[in-house]
Scaffold this motif. Sequence first.
Motif, PDB file in Angstrom:
ATOM      1  N   SER A  86       0.901  -1.253   0.035  1.00 52.80           N
ATOM      2  CA  SER A  86      -0.133  -0.006  -0.191  1.00 52.80           C
ATOM      3  C   SER A  86       0.871   1.336   0.206  1.00 52.80           C
ATOM      4  N   GLY A  87       0.330   2.410  -0.265  1.00 51.44           N
ATOM      5  CA  GLY A  87       1.019   3.560  -0.193  1.00 51.44           C
ATOM      6  C   GLY A  87       1.411   4.055   1.164  1.00 51.44           C
ATOM      7  N   ILE A  91       5.364   4.316   3.019  1.00 54.45           N
ATOM      8  CA  ILE A  91       6.049   5.279   4.054  1.00 54.45           C
ATOM      9  C   ILE A  91       6.498   4.704   5.313  1.00 54.45           C
ATOM     10  N   TYR A 112       0.361  13.405   4.636  1.00 57.32           N
ATOM     11  CA  TYR A 112      -0.801  12.420   4.685  1.00 57.32           C
ATOM     12  C   TYR A 112      -0.841  12.026   6.191  1.00 57.32           C
ATOM     13  N   SER A 159      -1.318  17.038   2.071  1.00 63.07           N
ATOM     14  CA  SER A 159      -2.750  16.263   2.042  1.00 63.07           C
ATOM     15  C   SER A 159      -3.939  17.233   2.513  1.00 63.07           C
ATOM     16  N   ASP A 184       6.527  12.107  -0.570  1.00 57.78           N
ATOM     17  CA  ASP A 184       5.257  11.678  -0.986  1.00 57.78           C
ATOM     18  C   ASP A 184       4.905  12.034  -2.250  1.00 57.78           C
ATOM     19  N   THR A 186       2.648  10.937  -4.359  1.00 56.55           N
ATOM     20  CA  THR A 186       1.245  10.734  -4.833  1.00 56.55           C
ATOM     21  C   THR A 186       0.708  11.458  -5.865  1.00 56.55           C
ATOM     22  N   ALA A 212       1.805   6.212  -3.792  1.00 57.03           N
ATOM     23  CA  ALA A 212       0.622   5.329  -3.531  1.00 57.03           C
ATOM     24  C   ALA A 212       0.184   4.950  -4.991  1.00 57.03           C
ATOM     25  N   TRP A 354      -8.451   8.362  -4.218  1.00 57.82           N
ATOM     26  CA  TRP A 354      -8.696   9.364  -5.300  1.00 57.82           C
ATOM     27  C   TRP A 354      -8.068   8.841  -6.686  1.00 57.82           C
TER      28      TRP A 354
END
Length: 408
Positions: A86-87, A91, A112, A159, A184, A186, A212, A354
């Motif tokens: 997973s994203g 991390i 995030y 985020s 990050d 993403t 992610a 998203w």
Amino acid sequence: MGDSHDHDLTGLIHHPYRPPEGFDAPQPGVFKASTVYFPHVAALRARDWREKAGYTYGLHGTPTTYLLEERIAHLEGGKQTVLVPSGLSAISTTSLALFQSGDEVLIPDNAYGPNKAFAQGELARMGVSHAVYDPVDVNDLAQRIGARTRLVWLEAPGSVTMEFPDLLAQVRLCRERGVTMALDNTWGAGLAFRPFDLLGDGSLGVDISVHALTKYPSGGGDVLMGAITTCEKALHEKIKLCHMRLGLGVGANDVEAILRALPSIGVRYVAQDQSARAVAHWLAQQAFCAQVLHPAISGAPGHAHWATVCANGGHAARGLAAGLFSIIIRADRTQEQVDAFLNDLRCFKLGYSWGGPVSLAVPYTLKDMRGRPTPHLQSGHLVRLSMGLESPLALIADLAASAQTHLG
Ligand SMILES: *Cc1c(COP(=O)(O)O)cnc(C)c1O
């Protein structure tokens, strides 16, 4: 059971037929394995799982995972990629690979959320402390970097509140102080800017980019996966060793889904960007809307920094932004009104994540998320919107109809 029956069943397992070689088609074949065969004992003994020249065990890689790793490294402009489930796992694995007791990590206040939660939980138990820095003030980051700082997390934009930081200044600062940086990536997805080459001349970039793949690379809202990309071999090997010891594997069917979606990431990103800007411009004109938090819309926090990195940052910068932004609904609307507005949306579903085909909306409570003052944000009700692939006119009509009923 007679001999001939036994023979038949064994034949199902050890049948000699091999399909002809040379099959070639738009989508690569999917290889699934825990066990991988070795031709003889010497080959088994000689095999080093770290080398990508061959195969050892499903957990250490298959043709399918190697292929996605190479394509993500290409997308990010990096050299090596490790896939994780997973994203968030990208991390946490990055953190576990780098830290030892006594270290400190710096996290932006608009990171995030689970990145902070991981620091408060697992990292604190390991004796790794964390501090939260103000993402809109480079001086605050500069003051917090100290002798124990082992890693600085970066997010551009952050985020939910979507402030684009002064990324160039942050990266230059960390370089000067000799601190490792993990971004990050993403939101940028390897498309809005080049994390390892922010100026397009090879002179400035981060050390680690986590992504992610759940979001844009998957594009379907049906797969969870993450990637950790690096340019430096020693850093990659540190991460890969930790990844192996943690026993993190990804399923071939999930990898296949991402390999299938990856060729269209560029057109999906652009389409959702255009849609988000059309919807954001419409929202900016509505009386119920106190603030539009979209880094590519002028007046939004960090807009100038977005322009520097994503519009003027060298040959790859095409002025792009992800199809994700937030709004602040005026404080004089009640929570009940805002909830009713969200409940009555039809195109926008209520849900996290998203980058998929369906537009999504999520209400957030700012005070639960931030440790530092946010004078650049209006007071009111924070709502994040992510564009799917519906027509922007349909999305605006959906928002307009529900807002007319509930937000006046
Ligand atoms: C979604 C997201 C993650 C986590 O990804 P998962 O695959 O859902 O764990 C990490 N960072 C950002 C910025 C995200 O939007």
